[in-house]
Every structure is written in C-alpha cells, then in structure tokens.
Design an enzyme around this catalytic site. Structure first.
Site, PDB file in Angstrom:
ATOM      1  N   LYS A 269       0.827  -1.213   0.000  1.00  0.00           N
ATOM      2  CA  LYS A 269       0.000   0.000   0.000  1.00  0.00           C
ATOM      3  C   LYS A 269       0.861   1.262   0.000  1.00  0.00           C
ATOM      4  O   LYS A 269       0.625   2.187  -0.768  1.00  0.00           O
ATOM      5  CB  LYS A 269      -0.932   0.023   1.222  1.00  0.00           C
ATOM      6  CG  LYS A 269      -1.916  -1.125   1.267  1.00  0.00           C
ATOM      7  CD  LYS A 269      -2.855  -1.031   2.465  1.00  0.00           C
ATOM      8  CE  LYS A 269      -2.171  -1.202   3.814  1.00  0.00           C
ATOM      9  NZ  LYS A 269      -1.598  -2.543   4.028  1.00  0.00           N
TER      10      LYS A 269
ATOM     11  N   ARG B  67     -10.478   0.013   8.328  1.00  0.00           N
ATOM     12  CA  ARG B  67     -10.062  -1.378   8.514  1.00  0.00           C
ATOM     13  C   ARG B  67     -11.115  -2.215   9.222  1.00  0.00           C
ATOM     14  O   ARG B  67     -10.895  -3.405   9.440  1.00  0.00           O
ATOM     15  CB  ARG B  67      -8.791  -1.415   9.359  1.00  0.00           C
ATOM     16  CG  ARG B  67      -7.497  -1.557   8.577  1.00  0.00           C
ATOM     17  CD  ARG B  67      -6.399  -1.449   9.590  1.00  0.00           C
ATOM     18  NE  ARG B  67      -5.177  -2.080   9.269  1.00  0.00           N
ATOM     19  CZ  ARG B  67      -4.130  -1.442   8.748  1.00  0.00           C
ATOM     20  NH1 ARG B  67      -4.218  -0.194   8.398  1.00  0.00           N
ATOM     21  NH2 ARG B  67      -3.004  -2.079   8.589  1.00  0.00           N
TER      22      ARG B  67
ATOM     23  N   ARG C 173      11.615  -5.692   5.736  1.00  0.00           N
ATOM     24  CA  ARG C 173      11.274  -4.261   5.613  1.00  0.00           C
ATOM     25  C   ARG C 173      12.084  -3.439   6.614  1.00  0.00           C
ATOM     26  O   ARG C 173      12.181  -3.780   7.785  1.00  0.00           O
ATOM     27  CB  ARG C 173       9.777  -4.059   5.879  1.00  0.00           C
ATOM     28  CG  ARG C 173       9.384  -2.592   5.982  1.00  0.00           C
ATOM     29  CD  ARG C 173       7.910  -2.351   5.721  1.00  0.00           C
ATOM     30  NE  ARG C 173       7.018  -2.873   6.717  1.00  0.00           N
ATOM     31  CZ  ARG C 173       5.680  -2.813   6.612  1.00  0.00           C
ATOM     32  NH1 ARG C 173       5.117  -2.266   5.559  1.00  0.00           N
ATOM     33  NH2 ARG C 173       4.927  -3.310   7.568  1.00  0.00           N
TER      34      ARG C 173
ATOM     35  N   ARG D 255      10.418  -2.196  11.946  1.00  0.00           N
ATOM     36  CA  ARG D 255       9.226  -1.874  12.726  1.00  0.00           C
ATOM     37  C   ARG D 255       9.044  -2.936  13.790  1.00  0.00           C
ATOM     38  O   ARG D 255       9.158  -4.121  13.524  1.00  0.00           O
ATOM     39  CB  ARG D 255       8.003  -1.814  11.811  1.00  0.00           C
ATOM     40  CG  ARG D 255       7.762  -0.425  11.272  1.00  0.00           C
ATOM     41  CD  ARG D 255       6.697  -0.401  10.211  1.00  0.00           C
ATOM     42  NE  ARG D 255       5.443  -1.032  10.609  1.00  0.00           N
ATOM     43  CZ  ARG D 255       4.360  -1.033   9.830  1.00  0.00           C
ATOM     44  NH1 ARG D 255       4.393  -0.452   8.647  1.00  0.00           N
ATOM     45  NH2 ARG D 255       3.250  -1.612  10.243  1.00  0.00           N
TER      46      ARG D 255
ATOM     47  N   ARG E  56      -1.434  -9.664  12.985  1.00  0.00           N
ATOM     48  CA  ARG E  56      -1.941  -8.629  12.072  1.00  0.00           C
ATOM     49  C   ARG E  56      -2.703  -9.254  10.913  1.00  0.00           C
ATOM     50  O   ARG E  56      -3.732  -8.729  10.490  1.00  0.00           O
ATOM     51  CB  ARG E  56      -0.773  -7.775  11.561  1.00  0.00           C
ATOM     52  CG  ARG E  56      -0.277  -6.788  12.621  1.00  0.00           C
ATOM     53  CD  ARG E  56       1.125  -6.289  12.341  1.00  0.00           C
ATOM     54  NE  ARG E  56       1.209  -5.540  11.116  1.00  0.00           N
ATOM     55  CZ  ARG E  56       2.339  -5.363  10.421  1.00  0.00           C
ATOM     56  NH1 ARG E  56       3.458  -5.916  10.862  1.00  0.00           N
ATOM     57  NH2 ARG E  56       2.338  -4.661   9.331  1.00  0.00           N
TER      58      ARG E  56
END
Ligand SMILES: Nc1nc2c(ncn2[C@@H]2O[C@H](COP(=O)(O)OP(=O)(O)O)[C@@H](O)[C@H]2O)c(=O)[nH]1
Ligand SMILES: Nc1ncnc2c1ncn2[C@@H]1O[C@H](COP(=O)(O)OP(=O)(O)O)[C@@H](O)[C@H]1O
Length: 219
Positions: free
Chosen positions: A19, A93, A127, A160, A171
């Site tokens: 995203k 969400r 990431r 993160r 998640r």
C-alpha cells in the site's frame, strides 16, 4: 463558488501488500494527497502524544487500535484536506470505520491489493524504515544504497516493532477477521477494484492505467 469535483480513493490490502509503495507512485503520478493511518500512528507514537500512548500496546501486539480513537483522528485529518483529491491508506479497517467514513465522504474508488499471505510474510521481515520520514526499504526489493542507512538523511534505518513474525501473524488474523468484511462492503457499493499479484512492479502498470481513466496525470 462553483461546485468542485474532487476525487477520493482508498487503498486497501493486507499488511505488507505494498500500500505504501504503491501510494507513493500514485502521489507522484497523479498528485493526490496521501493520508496513511499507520504513518499517522507512528508519528504519534514517536511524539508520545495522548493518542500515541493509547495506541501503542495495540500496535505492538498486532491488534487494531479502537475504532472510535482512530476514526476521530482520521476524520480530523481529512477535514484539513477537504479541498484536495486524496488517497486514504490503511483506513477504514473495520466495518464500523467504513460506515463512519461513509457518513462524511463517499469514495469514488476503493483499490484492493490482493497479495497472497505467503508473499507478504517474507517481505515484512525484510522491511526497514527511516523512522523520521517513514521512508520504506526492503532488503530485496528496494535496498538502501548503504545497508542500514537512509539514502536521503544518512540516518540509521530500523525495523518496525510490529514486523516480528509473531506480530505479523496477529496482524494477518486481524485483517482476515475485521478488514475482509470491509472489502465486501465496498464491493456491494460497486466501487471495489481488485488488483492481484505477487509483485508491485506488475500490479502498478494496471493500476496506473485504471486511475489514468479517472484522473489526468501530472504534467
Ligand atoms: N520483494 C518485494 N518486496 C516488495 C514489493 N513491493 C513492496 N515490497 C516491500 O515490501 C514491504 C511492504 O511494502 P509496503 O509498501 O510497506 O506495504 P504496506 O504495509 O501495505 O504499506 C516493503 O519493505 C516494500 O519495500 C515487491 O513487489 N517485491
Ligand atoms: N484503520 C485502523 N484501525 C485500527 N488500527 C489501525 C488502523 N490503521 C493502522 N492501525 C494500527 O497500526 C498498525 C500498523 O498499520 P499500517 O502501518 O497500516 O501497517 P500494515 O498495513 O503494514 O499492517 C496496525 O497493525 C494497527 O495496529
């Protein structure tokens, strides 16, 4: 003052579906304003605002932040952008969030990045982000010029806290239970556009062509 025709889009997809990466390309190509709920939350965490402190434990456990709090802050930010075309990323969400948003703004289109969970799990563990700007890197896909260092500022990159494998699992679970119904909600309204694949560089040309039919590109 004449009526304005503004374009409002939402980008959805599971954690790590791209995203943020795609939003950056949309912003560059079409000049929409971008609002990311995750970015907004991380800024609030860093600045230790009241909202950040409330959200912290939810985020770190891979759970969604309570609807009322996130909805209030997002609607507040959108008010500041009411004269612009915008792209909303990471919100809504839950069905509750979608219904609250719909009372104020009716999106023109909802883009869903449909990327398989297996692909995502690998991406998230590689990431890296620059916490100050939110710039996102990936060891394989778009590595920084120097390992561990932000290209622009020369500052250190971090992972993160919620990209740990255990948290990623929660998640993804939250996504399946609470966010998938939002896709149905928009499908029933006839505004859902699904883009499936495992590579952003293959999804992007299709998405750009789709948006190009609705919006003039920046010259
Ligand atoms: N290997 C690979 N990584 C990608 C691809 N697209 C995005 N990424 C990386 O995957 C991670 C998740 O992407 P991001 O845009 O942050 O996803 P978001 O969580 O949906 O906003 C980041 O580290 C990206 O750099 C891709 O096509 N292949
Ligand atoms: N609309 C939202 N509602 C509730 N919680 C949210 C929302 N957006 C973001 N969050 C919280 O912030 C975390 C990170 O979100 P985000 O940066 O969008 O990451 P990703 O798409 O990679 O999961 C989520 O796991 C959740 O705890």
């Amino acid at each position: 003052m004449g009526a304005r025709l503004l374009f409002r889009a939402i980008i959805m997809g599971p954690p790590g579906s791209g995203k943020g990466t795609v939003s950056e390309r949309i912003v560059k190509t079409f000049g929409l304003k971008h609002l990311s709920s995750g970015e907004l939350l991380r800024t609030n965490l860093r600045n230790e605002t009241e909202f950040g402190l409330l959200a912290k434990s939810f985020i770190n456990e891979g759970k969604l932040v309570p609807d009322a709090a996130i909805t209030r802050i997002i609607l507040h930010e959108l008010k500041e952008m009411h004269q612009s075309n915008w792209l909303l990323d990471g919100f809504p969400r839950t069905l509750r969030q979608a219904e609250e948003l719909h009372k104020v703004y009716q999106p023109d289109t909802v883009i869903n990045l449909n990327v398989p969970f297996e692909t995502i799990k690998k991406r998230l563990t590689s990431r890296w982000i620059h916490p100050g700007s939110g710039r996102v890197y990936n060891v394989e896909f778009n590595p920084p010029k120097i390992t561990g260092i932000d290209d622009v500022t020369g500052e250190l990159l971090i992972q993160r806290n919620d990209d740990k494998p255990e948290t990623v699992t929660s998640r993804l679970q939250a996504y399946e239970e609470l966010t998938q119904p939002v896709l149905e909600y928009y499908r029933n309204k006839g505004i859902l556009e699904v883009f499936s694949g495992t590579e952003t560089n293959k999804i992007w040309p299709k998405l750009r062509a789709f948006l190009g039919k609705k919006l003039p590109p920046l010259s």
